[in-house]
Enzyme design. Sequence first.
Site, PDB file in Angstrom:
ATOM      1  N   ASP A 128       0.856  -1.183   0.000  1.00  0.00           N
ATOM      2  CA  ASP A 128       0.000   0.000   0.000  1.00  0.00           C
ATOM      3  C   ASP A 128       0.897   1.239   0.000  1.00  0.00           C
ATOM      4  O   ASP A 128       1.427   1.645   1.034  1.00  0.00           O
ATOM      5  CB  ASP A 128      -0.907  -0.029   1.240  1.00  0.00           C
ATOM      6  CG  ASP A 128      -1.891   1.119   1.290  1.00  0.00           C
ATOM      7  OD1 ASP A 128      -1.631   2.164   0.662  1.00  0.00           O
ATOM      8  OD2 ASP A 128      -2.917   0.983   1.983  1.00  0.00           O
ATOM      9  N   GLU A 178       1.185   1.367  13.556  1.00  0.00           N
ATOM     10  CA  GLU A 178       0.167   1.471  12.506  1.00  0.00           C
ATOM     11  C   GLU A 178      -1.001   0.625  12.970  1.00  0.00           C
ATOM     12  O   GLU A 178      -1.114  -0.536  12.634  1.00  0.00           O
ATOM     13  CB  GLU A 178       0.761   0.992  11.171  1.00  0.00           C
ATOM     14  CG  GLU A 178      -0.028   1.499   9.977  1.00  0.00           C
ATOM     15  CD  GLU A 178      -1.224   0.638   9.680  1.00  0.00           C
ATOM     16  OE1 GLU A 178      -2.222   0.746  10.429  1.00  0.00           O
ATOM     17  OE2 GLU A 178      -1.173  -0.156   8.741  1.00  0.00           O
ATOM     18  N   GLU A 233     -11.220  -3.474  14.989  1.00  0.00           N
ATOM     19  CA  GLU A 233     -10.180  -4.339  15.536  1.00  0.00           C
ATOM     20  C   GLU A 233      -9.642  -3.858  16.870  1.00  0.00           C
ATOM     21  O   GLU A 233      -8.910  -4.566  17.538  1.00  0.00           O
ATOM     22  CB  GLU A 233      -9.024  -4.556  14.557  1.00  0.00           C
ATOM     23  CG  GLU A 233      -9.465  -5.298  13.317  1.00  0.00           C
ATOM     24  CD  GLU A 233      -8.317  -5.639  12.380  1.00  0.00           C
ATOM     25  OE1 GLU A 233      -7.156  -5.642  12.824  1.00  0.00           O
ATOM     26  OE2 GLU A 233      -8.589  -5.909  11.212  1.00  0.00           O
ATOM     27  N   HIS A 244      -5.439   0.136   1.016  1.00  0.00           N
ATOM     28  CA  HIS A 244      -6.026  -1.171   1.320  1.00  0.00           C
ATOM     29  C   HIS A 244      -7.171  -1.046   2.319  1.00  0.00           C
ATOM     30  O   HIS A 244      -7.980  -1.955   2.458  1.00  0.00           O
ATOM     31  CB  HIS A 244      -4.951  -2.136   1.845  1.00  0.00           C
ATOM     32  CG  HIS A 244      -4.566  -1.903   3.271  1.00  0.00           C
ATOM     33  ND1 HIS A 244      -3.700  -0.907   3.657  1.00  0.00           N
ATOM     34  CD2 HIS A 244      -4.945  -2.532   4.401  1.00  0.00           C
ATOM     35  CE1 HIS A 244      -3.558  -0.938   4.964  1.00  0.00           C
ATOM     36  NE2 HIS A 244      -4.295  -1.909   5.446  1.00  0.00           N
TER      37      HIS A 244
END
Length: 372
Positions: free
Chosen positions: A39, A132, A141, A310
């Site tokens: 990405d 990240e 998440e 992405h």
Amino acid sequence: MELGDGGAASRPRVDKEVDFANYFCTYGYLYHQKEMLSDRVRMDAYYNAVFDNAAVHIRDKVVLDVGTGSGILAIWCAQAGARKVYAVEATKMSDHARELVKANDVSDIVEVIHGSMEDVVLPEKVDVIISEWMGYFLLRESMFDSVICARDRWLKPDGMMYPSHARMWVAPIRSGLGEQKKNDFNSAMADWHSFVDETQAHYGVNMGVLEKPFHEEHEKYFLQTSLWNNVHPDQIVGSAALIKEIDCLTASVEEIRTVHAEFSSKIGADRTLVSGFAGWFDVHFRGNSKNPATRDVELTTAPSAEDCTHWGQQVFLLHPPIRANAGDVVGVRFVMSRAKQYHRLMDVEITTTVRTSGGKSLQPRSSKFFIE
């Protein structure tokens, strides 16, 4: 969501075994790491943030990489002059990270630690936490929980977060996906009815009593689950709204557990369909108030004709869509919270009220969604 460069750093809890097992499994595979490492928008933003601000934020500093994944952020920090980098990874990807650290001649600086961020004990406080951690629509998440844990345990009082700030956005869109999903749902129900008839005719068993749960299952799957999509900017039919701002240096887990926003979006296209809403995020690398970045780098996942990521955008489709004209105003109440069964996934409720340019108000509508 991705952590560090796509690693994992959170501790499993007994009551969330399936939730956490699925999560850690994903990030333990190189194919998934490769997707994120390919990405360019993502990679360029982190690379520029580290190297363009190396002199003021990284050089001679102690850095903690939360969820290091393949270890690339840790390697960059070492190359940018960090004195020491602790790279924490909860999956077996840590083995690959060690190999990459060694192959790139920074093993004297980068120490890869296999373990969860909640359990790891470091020998010193750190100047910078880099991670990240962002998931689909930023918070899917719940990786930021681990970053907050790392910050509260190990960041020096004058330390900084990379990224330092994050924002969430929502805008009305037009899309043909809604009709497609509705057709898919209708096909599934037609197939069910054929199945019931055939089972009765051939085997003498009436399966009709299961129609309601089958209907609910497929309604959730086809009509109430948000979609990953690369939305083209031309699909946006109204003004975008900022629904959440996060200061990574001060945010708490409680603050991000639920996102609640009320906003209005003015429709800019005439005789259009508001098919649903798209959600995206951006993050910034600004340093802190006492030590600002030399260059404020932005990583955005906003709809783009060329610079797709992405992460894409999360799309929440309305069934049926809203017919609107230029000048109409769509009022929105947006609530996103963690799913009860799987805390890394999200439940969303969107309530819309339309006020036409002629002053007429339409009946409010509420739609519920699930972010897988």
